[in-house]
Design a protein around this motif. Structure first.
Motif, PDB file in Angstrom:
ATOM      1  N   ARG A   1       0.826  -1.258  -0.071  1.00  0.00           N
ATOM      2  CA  ARG A   1       0.144   0.005   0.034  1.00  0.00           C
ATOM      3  C   ARG A   1       0.851   1.386   0.090  1.00  0.00           C
ATOM      4  O   ARG A   1       0.538   2.171  -0.643  1.00  0.00           O
ATOM      5  N   ILE A   2       1.860   1.431   0.859  1.00  0.00           N
ATOM      6  CA  ILE A   2       2.783   2.623   0.863  1.00  0.00           C
ATOM      7  C   ILE A   2       3.524   2.661  -0.351  1.00  0.00           C
ATOM      8  O   ILE A   2       3.703   3.530  -0.816  1.00  0.00           O
TER       9      ILE A   2
ATOM     10  N   ASN B  75       3.866   5.881  -5.804  1.00  0.00           N
ATOM     11  CA  ASN B  75       4.149   5.578  -7.139  1.00  0.00           C
ATOM     12  C   ASN B  75       5.149   5.114  -7.429  1.00  0.00           C
ATOM     13  O   ASN B  75       6.111   5.313  -8.502  1.00  0.00           O
ATOM     14  N   LEU B  76       5.704   3.997  -6.818  1.00  0.00           N
ATOM     15  CA  LEU B  76       7.026   3.223  -6.892  1.00  0.00           C
ATOM     16  C   LEU B  76       6.533   1.876  -7.407  1.00  0.00           C
ATOM     17  O   LEU B  76       5.721   1.278  -6.830  1.00  0.00           O
TER      18      LEU B  76
ATOM     19  N   THR C  19      11.809  -0.334  -9.260  1.00  0.00           N
ATOM     20  CA  THR C  19      12.575   0.707  -8.869  1.00  0.00           C
ATOM     21  C   THR C  19      13.092   0.496  -7.138  1.00  0.00           C
ATOM     22  O   THR C  19      14.149   0.812  -7.016  1.00  0.00           O
ATOM     23  N   VAL C  20      12.244   0.004  -6.449  1.00  0.00           N
ATOM     24  CA  VAL C  20      12.564  -0.196  -5.157  1.00  0.00           C
ATOM     25  C   VAL C  20      13.687  -1.192  -5.035  1.00  0.00           C
ATOM     26  O   VAL C  20      14.828  -0.894  -4.296  1.00  0.00           O
TER      27      VAL C  20
ATOM     28  N   TYR D  60      10.941   4.530   2.438  1.00  0.00           N
ATOM     29  CA  TYR D  60       9.534   4.889   2.555  1.00  0.00           C
ATOM     30  C   TYR D  60       9.239   6.171   3.302  1.00  0.00           C
ATOM     31  O   TYR D  60       8.135   6.619   3.235  1.00  0.00           O
ATOM     32  N   ASN D  61      10.210   6.435   3.917  1.00  0.00           N
ATOM     33  CA  ASN D  61      10.275   7.502   4.985  1.00  0.00           C
ATOM     34  C   ASN D  61       9.059   7.389   6.012  1.00  0.00           C
ATOM     35  O   ASN D  61       8.339   8.418   6.074  1.00  0.00           O
ATOM     36  N   ILE D  62       9.005   6.264   6.625  1.00  0.00           N
ATOM     37  CA  ILE D  62       7.711   6.007   7.621  1.00  0.00           C
ATOM     38  C   ILE D  62       8.660   5.423   8.846  1.00  0.00           C
ATOM     39  O   ILE D  62       9.640   4.749   8.654  1.00  0.00           O
ATOM     40  N   HIS D  63       7.936   5.428   9.866  1.00  0.00           N
ATOM     41  CA  HIS D  63       8.138   4.703  10.958  1.00  0.00           C
ATOM     42  C   HIS D  63       8.107   3.355  10.876  1.00  0.00           C
ATOM     43  O   HIS D  63       7.132   2.878  10.367  1.00  0.00           O
ATOM     44  N   ILE D  64       9.074   2.529  11.224  1.00  0.00           N
ATOM     45  CA  ILE D  64       8.608   1.004  11.151  1.00  0.00           C
ATOM     46  C   ILE D  64       7.569   0.374  11.682  1.00  0.00           C
ATOM     47  O   ILE D  64       7.023  -0.556  11.211  1.00  0.00           O
ATOM     48  N   LYS D  65       7.153   0.974  12.935  1.00  0.00           N
ATOM     49  CA  LYS D  65       5.900   0.685  13.629  1.00  0.00           C
ATOM     50  C   LYS D  65       4.766   0.603  12.569  1.00  0.00           C
ATOM     51  O   LYS D  65       3.864  -0.310  12.736  1.00  0.00           O
ATOM     52  N   THR D  66       4.807   1.498  11.703  1.00  0.00           N
ATOM     53  CA  THR D  66       3.557   1.518  10.595  1.00  0.00           C
ATOM     54  C   THR D  66       3.525   0.409   9.908  1.00  0.00           C
ATOM     55  O   THR D  66       2.320   0.089   9.510  1.00  0.00           O
ATOM     56  N   LEU D  67       4.378  -0.532   9.752  1.00  0.00           N
ATOM     57  CA  LEU D  67       4.355  -1.763   9.044  1.00  0.00           C
ATOM     58  C   LEU D  67       3.742  -2.623   9.699  1.00  0.00           C
ATOM     59  O   LEU D  67       3.008  -3.713   9.085  1.00  0.00           O
TER      60      LEU D  67
END
Length: 70
Positions: free
Chosen positions: A13-14, A19-20, A24-25, A58-65
């Motif tokens: 989702r992230i 739009n990746l 690319t990742v 993805y510039n998110i906190h790992i907790k978000t996963l």
């Protein structure tokens, strides 16, 4: 739903919201395309180091996963 499935759904989702493509990742992080694909589909057992690398990318906190997917 189990934790690995939640992580995979959240990563997909992230990634898509930014739009990746998996390609690319995989190039940017020097990870295999298949490894990222497997993680997103809930297969395998990604290490904390791998999850941290993806979260940072993805510039998110790992907790978000680990949150319940929306």
């Amino acid at each position: 739903m189990n934790t690995i499935t939640n992580v995979g759904k959240n990563l997909r989702r992230i990634r898509m919201s930014q739009n990746l493509s998996i390609f690319t990742v995989s190039i940017d992080l020097q990870m295999s395309y298949h490894n990222i694909s497997n993680i997103e589909r809930g297969f395998g057992n990604p290490s904390l180091k791998t999850l941290d690398k993806l979260a940072s990318y993805y510039n998110i906190h790992i907790k978000t996963l680990f949150d319940e997917p929306t």
